[in-house]
Design a protein around this motif. Sequence first.
Motif, PDB file in Angstrom:
ATOM      1  N   SER A  79       0.802  -1.229   0.000  1.00 44.68           N
ATOM      2  CA  SER A  79       0.000   0.000   0.000  1.00 44.68           C
ATOM      3  C   SER A  79       0.833   1.276   0.000  1.00 44.68           C
ATOM      4  O   SER A  79       0.298   2.355  -0.223  1.00 44.68           O
ATOM      5  N   HIS A 121      -1.824   0.856   7.119  1.00 49.34           N
ATOM      6  CA  HIS A 121      -2.266  -0.224   6.233  1.00 49.34           C
ATOM      7  C   HIS A 121      -3.224  -1.151   6.979  1.00 49.34           C
ATOM      8  O   HIS A 121      -4.300  -1.498   6.469  1.00 49.34           O
ATOM      9  N   SER A 135      -6.538   0.561   7.629  1.00 47.17           N
ATOM     10  CA  SER A 135      -7.354   0.685   6.414  1.00 47.17           C
ATOM     11  C   SER A 135      -8.047  -0.624   6.061  1.00 47.17           C
ATOM     12  O   SER A 135      -9.172  -0.619   5.553  1.00 47.17           O
ATOM     13  N   GLU A 136      -7.422  -1.760   6.361  1.00 50.96           N
ATOM     14  CA  GLU A 136      -8.079  -3.052   6.102  1.00 50.96           C
ATOM     15  C   GLU A 136      -9.293  -3.231   7.022  1.00 50.96           C
ATOM     16  O   GLU A 136     -10.331  -3.730   6.599  1.00 50.96           O
ATOM     17  N   TYR A 137      -9.165  -2.812   8.279  1.00 50.69           N
ATOM     18  CA  TYR A 137     -10.303  -2.894   9.200  1.00 50.69           C
ATOM     19  C   TYR A 137     -11.414  -1.934   8.776  1.00 50.69           C
ATOM     20  O   TYR A 137     -12.602  -2.264   8.870  1.00 50.69           O
ATOM     21  N   LYS A 148     -12.041  -0.969   5.693  1.00 42.51           N
ATOM     22  CA  LYS A 148     -12.680  -1.600   4.523  1.00 42.51           C
ATOM     23  C   LYS A 148     -13.659  -2.685   4.952  1.00 42.51           C
ATOM     24  O   LYS A 148     -14.651  -2.931   4.276  1.00 42.51           O
ATOM     25  N   SER A 154      -6.241  -8.889   6.004  1.00 40.84           N
ATOM     26  CA  SER A 154      -7.036  -8.434   4.860  1.00 40.84           C
ATOM     27  C   SER A 154      -8.455  -8.142   5.301  1.00 40.84           C
ATOM     28  O   SER A 154      -8.973  -8.753   6.250  1.00 40.84           O
ATOM     29  N   ALA A 155      -9.092  -7.225   4.591  1.00 40.36           N
ATOM     30  CA  ALA A 155     -10.492  -6.905   4.875  1.00 40.36           C
ATOM     31  C   ALA A 155     -11.365  -8.136   4.711  1.00 40.36           C
ATOM     32  O   ALA A 155     -12.338  -8.320   5.454  1.00 40.36           O
TER      33      ALA A 155
END
Length: 193
Positions: A28, A35, A38-40, A42, A108-109
Amino acid sequence: MTLRLALLAAGCASRYGGNKLLAVHPASQQPLLHHVISEYIKAGFTDIVVLTGYWHNAICETLPTGVTHHYVDDWQEGMAASVRTAAALDLTGYDGLMIGLGDQAGISAELISSLTTDYASNPVITATNCQGIIGPPVIFPPQSLTVLNQLQGDSGAGKYLRKLALVSPDSIQTKRINSLTDIDYPADWQKLD
């Protein structure tokens, strides 16, 4: 289904040799902690608290808008102190607490969403199972958090979760995954897919 997220980010990263949480994630090009956050996000998380310690000031200066922080007073003790702090967060109005790691570069999301879906259909402790190791991210129902107050030292809730899976399998569910890289040493970046 509303969950609160506590991201553990209090350690000094002695094995890494610096502030790994602000190291750039190759996928990212964001700082590692950003990073992970941002996955959480998403995956639908809106209430995120980062538990800080050694790198408190550096982390707080860079947190994304809307993400709060909480200083772990006894962070030097190890991960158990952060887990106890997470367990003490106010969960009024929440259906559970997810505890994640700020250095979990492989998160990962999709995995997060899968765990929350499992929890929504069966609200028991919900964790990952990576090659036989039960661990974070983990979702705890509010009534199960009191046991975390007994944790001590430089380990999280893994030992407790493994024992629970053996003695009370109906009170925990796990999602099998092949790998979930966290960053402990600089060479760990090479393990990312």
